[in-house]
Scaffold this active site. Sequence first.
Site, PDB file in Angstrom:
ATOM      1  N   MET A   1       6.107   1.767   1.263  1.00 14.43           N
ATOM      2  CA  MET A   1       6.319   0.498   0.570  1.00 14.43           C
ATOM      3  C   MET A   1       5.059  -0.365   0.494  1.00 14.43           C
ATOM      4  O   MET A   1       4.708  -0.841  -0.568  1.00 14.43           O
ATOM      5  CB  MET A   1       7.439  -0.305   1.214  1.00 14.43           C
ATOM      6  CG  MET A   1       7.788  -1.540   0.425  1.00 14.43           C
ATOM      7  SD  MET A   1       9.248  -2.313   1.107  1.00 14.43           S
ATOM      8  CE  MET A   1       8.514  -3.606   2.085  1.00 14.43           C
ATOM      9  N   ALA A   2       4.362  -0.533   1.620  1.00 11.76           N
ATOM     10  CA  ALA A   2       3.122  -1.310   1.595  1.00 11.76           C
ATOM     11  C   ALA A   2       2.234  -0.831   2.732  1.00 11.76           C
ATOM     12  O   ALA A   2       2.727  -0.361   3.752  1.00 11.76           O
ATOM     13  CB  ALA A   2       3.415  -2.791   1.772  1.00 11.76           C
TER      14      ALA A   2
ATOM     15  N   GLU B   1      -1.474  -1.944   4.834  1.00  2.21           N
ATOM     16  CA  GLU B   1      -2.444  -3.024   4.987  1.00  2.21           C
ATOM     17  C   GLU B   1      -3.878  -2.538   5.125  1.00  2.21           C
ATOM     18  O   GLU B   1      -4.657  -3.148   5.859  1.00  2.21           O
ATOM     19  CB  GLU B   1      -2.061  -3.866   6.205  1.00  2.21           C
ATOM     20  CG  GLU B   1      -2.224  -3.146   7.568  1.00  2.21           C
ATOM     21  CD  GLU B   1      -0.967  -2.445   8.052  1.00  2.21           C
ATOM     22  OE1 GLU B   1      -0.084  -2.154   7.217  1.00  2.21           O
ATOM     23  OE2 GLU B   1      -0.876  -2.165   9.260  1.00  2.21           O
ATOM     24  N   ASN B   2      -4.318  -1.437   4.437  1.00  2.00           N
ATOM     25  CA  ASN B   2      -5.708  -0.978   4.549  1.00  2.00           C
ATOM     26  C   ASN B   2      -6.659  -2.184   4.555  1.00  2.00           C
ATOM     27  O   ASN B   2      -6.453  -3.150   3.828  1.00  2.00           O
ATOM     28  CB  ASN B   2      -6.085  -0.106   3.355  1.00  2.00           C
ATOM     29  CG  ASN B   2      -5.090   1.003   3.140  1.00  2.00           C
ATOM     30  OD1 ASN B   2      -4.797   1.763   4.049  1.00  2.00           O
ATOM     31  ND2 ASN B   2      -4.533   1.066   1.936  1.00  2.00           N
TER      32      ASN B   2
ATOM     33  N   HIS C   1       2.737 -11.110   5.421  1.00  2.00           N
ATOM     34  CA  HIS C   1       2.756 -10.100   6.495  1.00  2.00           C
ATOM     35  C   HIS C   1       1.534  -9.177   6.383  1.00  2.00           C
ATOM     36  O   HIS C   1       0.817  -8.952   7.356  1.00  2.00           O
ATOM     37  CB  HIS C   1       4.065  -9.301   6.394  1.00  2.00           C
ATOM     38  CG  HIS C   1       4.166  -8.134   7.328  1.00  2.00           C
ATOM     39  ND1 HIS C   1       5.019  -8.094   8.398  1.00  2.00           N
ATOM     40  CD2 HIS C   1       3.505  -6.931   7.336  1.00  2.00           C
ATOM     41  CE1 HIS C   1       4.880  -6.944   9.031  1.00  2.00           C
ATOM     42  NE2 HIS C   1       3.976  -6.212   8.407  1.00  2.00           N
ATOM     43  N   GLU C   2       1.280  -8.671   5.176  1.00  4.27           N
ATOM     44  CA  GLU C   2       0.134  -7.767   4.991  1.00  4.27           C
ATOM     45  C   GLU C   2      -1.184  -8.509   5.218  1.00  4.27           C
ATOM     46  O   GLU C   2      -2.139  -7.943   5.752  1.00  4.27           O
ATOM     47  CB  GLU C   2       0.154  -7.133   3.599  1.00  4.27           C
ATOM     48  CG  GLU C   2       1.405  -6.294   3.279  1.00  4.27           C
ATOM     49  CD  GLU C   2       1.706  -5.204   4.296  1.00  4.27           C
ATOM     50  OE1 GLU C   2       0.757  -4.671   4.901  1.00  4.27           O
ATOM     51  OE2 GLU C   2       2.898  -4.895   4.514  1.00  4.27           O
TER      52      GLU C   2
ATOM     53  N   GLU D   1       3.436  -4.914  14.204  1.00  2.00           N
ATOM     54  CA  GLU D   1       4.390  -5.289  13.152  1.00  2.00           C
ATOM     55  C   GLU D   1       5.151  -6.568  13.493  1.00  2.00           C
ATOM     56  O   GLU D   1       5.327  -7.434  12.634  1.00  2.00           O
ATOM     57  CB  GLU D   1       5.372  -4.140  12.896  1.00  2.00           C
ATOM     58  CG  GLU D   1       4.728  -2.907  12.297  1.00  2.00           C
ATOM     59  CD  GLU D   1       3.922  -3.209  11.032  1.00  2.00           C
ATOM     60  OE1 GLU D   1       4.331  -4.089  10.258  1.00  2.00           O
ATOM     61  OE2 GLU D   1       2.860  -2.600  10.839  1.00  2.00           O
TER      62      GLU D   1
END
Length: 931
Positions: free
Chosen positions: A285-286, A288-289, A322-323, A345
């Site tokens: 879904m996502a 965070e690189n 969040h990211e 997380e």
Amino acid sequence: MSELLAITNAVVPSHYELHLDINPLKTNFRGSARISLKPTNLAACSIQDLKLHSKNLVILSASLCESKVEHPLDVTYDKSEEVVIFNCQEQILFSPDRKLFLHLDYVGRINAIKTYQDETAGVFKTNFMDPKTGKSNNMVIATHCQPYFARSIFPCVDEPSLKTTFQLTIKTLSRFKVISNTSKVSSSKVGNSDQKLTVFGITPLMVTSIFGFVVGDLEMSRTEVHSNYSPNKMPLSIYSPSNIENAAFALDTVQKYIPILEEFFDKKCPLDKLDFVLLPFLKDMAMENFGLITVQMNHLLLTPTVLANNDVRQQVQQLIVHELVHQWMGNYLSFQSFEYLWFNESFATWCACEVLEKSGDLPNYWTSKAYLVDQTGTAMSSDSDSHTLSIAAASLKATMNSPSQTKDLFDAHSYAKGIAILRGMSLSTGEEFFKKALQKVFKDESLHKNSIKPINIIYHMANTLKSQNISNHFSSWCRTAGLPIVSVELIEESNKTKTKLVQHRYITSGDTDYEDVPYSIPLFIQLPNTELDTKHILMTDRTLKIDYPILLCNHESQGYYHVSYESDEFYKQINQHLTNGDLSEIDLVKIFTDLQYYIGDSAYQKPIHLSGLQNLLQHLSSDEVDLKRHAKYWLAMRSGLIALGKVEQLSAANGNFAHDYIYSVVTPLIKKINWPVGKFEEGTYSSYQLDCMSKLLFMGRELPNICELCHNYFNHILQGPPSSVPIEIVESVFAVISQSAKNTKQWKRLFELANSCEGIKENVSFLNINTPVHSDALQFYAINYMCFSKNFGIIKKTLEFIAANLEISGIDSALLGLTYNAYQKPKGDQSDCQIREIVWEWFRTHFDVWVRSCVRKDASSDNKRTSLSSIAFHVFKMFAADEEIVDEFLEITQDSFLDILSAKDYWEIVKSTHSEDKQLLEKTMKYDVFN
Ligand SMILES: [Zn+2]
């Protein structure tokens, strides 16, 4: 788990210089790497072989270069361990003041992604249609490295304990956008070809799992962020395969929240640019690189119509912030092992909600249903079992199971609990102090240079705050499974009223064999003058005595624990504050929901809980509490009435009637409500109030004025006008109609609804949102509530109806009313038996025929079998107190018949629940509920 290469190798990478040649028409890519190596133990060492992680990579050439001397390396693979082993003919002596490089040429794989099921890992390519030209040869090639896929992009030590820098150069088609973790240093055309070469800047120290790049046919929208921490504006871009205009809200959100987070951490965003790239498919879904956040595109590409919904906007903001938080926590500071993923997380979500709430985008989040009920409440329920693991044990176990995807490592329970722990810590420390201590963590470079453990952060904060409480608190909650219940009592001692608190682990399973270690509990005590107690913040021992009386603890339900108030005085005090209207609605909800946990649980229910529940509800029903002025209490009342409903159910199922107890609340409360005579007008009642009204109609179903009201509502359900009755009260209206029917003729109108509700669905609606109701829902209610009547003829008809419709799933629920009235005598029949005996006779007579009919293999046999099992379960429950009757039946019935329905298993369940209920009943008899 395999050995860690960061430990077993004599040297490890310190910097990767990568050149990748990405031709989208090929299924492979070419790579070359120049990897700087450093000794693992800062001392001189000799090297002969070196292992790196590698998956689906073919090494074409490998050499080790030291002081300009090139040593060719032999290459072997260990596919099961996903490593490549480089071996040198001779031993190389290496001292840390020299430079040592590994040179590699290799080929890697580009995975083609076509559906949502395909693994978006390593380097993956998706073709998509250009909405403008309609051609489907547009494409995007992206990466995903978490947890262990960097090894399929380049040979590396793919372990979160090792941080290195990276520098990437990509050769690909000139028409593509090319993006990676850092800003571009240069971009140039390659000769006369259709290719270009893009060189990116060196990254900060980071772990392999957040490395990434994307190349492809992408649209782009760009803006800048002003920072108080840098004279330069930071470029901010969002890329999408199409419809970039629908990413405007996402870009605005990023632009708004970067400065807010910089201020929160008192630290500039760790990179000098930030990109969001939307991808057609992304399994996690996502991701965070670092500097390059990838998101599955349908989560952020939203039209203005969709964004008009406040919930959607809040979800988008929560996802984005969040990211963003991960750029500081998780990326800049990173963790030694995926064992700490829960903390990473939980922190990102806690922090995102914190800043979103403070900025006004997520108002009252920490006292919202989403946080208290859906997230924390769910975690607390699953933590009430003696088999749950502590966060530490659960996350270690997940890491041991050789995870292949991030979701294998992700434990929703630890994650939700982690958020509650952080929330509790921040509040009990004082939010500003907590934030200041956190900011100091980001000032300490040494915590960035190497991967750390969460406890390193917490120790650092404890040092700043000059208090060990915070680290003890954190360790206590990580290492201890479950959650506590705190019993609170007011005691008289030397002419003073004091408060005594005792804590134990809370377990609902009836197990007695579990560890009962005291927790570190943030108390959030509210004093009788409604101020918060500043003297007693934490409870760390089994018992705590406070020198003065308190009003309540766990104010606003911010702590992860239950409270049991065990003195009458508490309920009196709370009533006083209900009169004044200065008790918070959340506090009252918490008191009632905790009571719901104890009532019906033989290990916890005490007489004081029943009298307390009755006291509070009676007071809310009285003229003392102005529910028009303090409408907030309807929400809590709903929880209180659920608890009352539990008392009713428990007593009915055991042939006892808590008549006076229930009516002492129900009768005055019914009087207090302004019941509409005709149509319910939109906006006149909140949904909570309607829920309460529905519960009151049901519990007051024998009262003549309730019957009259419900007949009126029932006529509206049948005849309209449209939307005249809210769906919230329909089931209770049905129950009352069924209950009050004197003969089958009166009952027939309800019975007909059990067959079809198509003609009347317009007459019922969700009151305040005016949404039409599905006729299946109405039909379901009609079946459930069809037999609350004690009329013999109606009971017979209902039973015939069930027997004739076994193939309808859920048909067994028509027995609901009969279970409530099981011990009562039917009306209009000469025999002097109980209703349950009529049901038993019916069950026994039909049983064999029923079982035979569900053995036949046809379309309805599965449904019939399920109905029949459930019917047996309900009927057995009515006879739980008379074991010999059911035992005899099981003995004389063919085993094969019983096996088909698992009837014996159901009977065991019924018996064990009953013995618990019986114990409970004996205990509650002391409090005179049942009369
Ligand atoms: Zn995350």
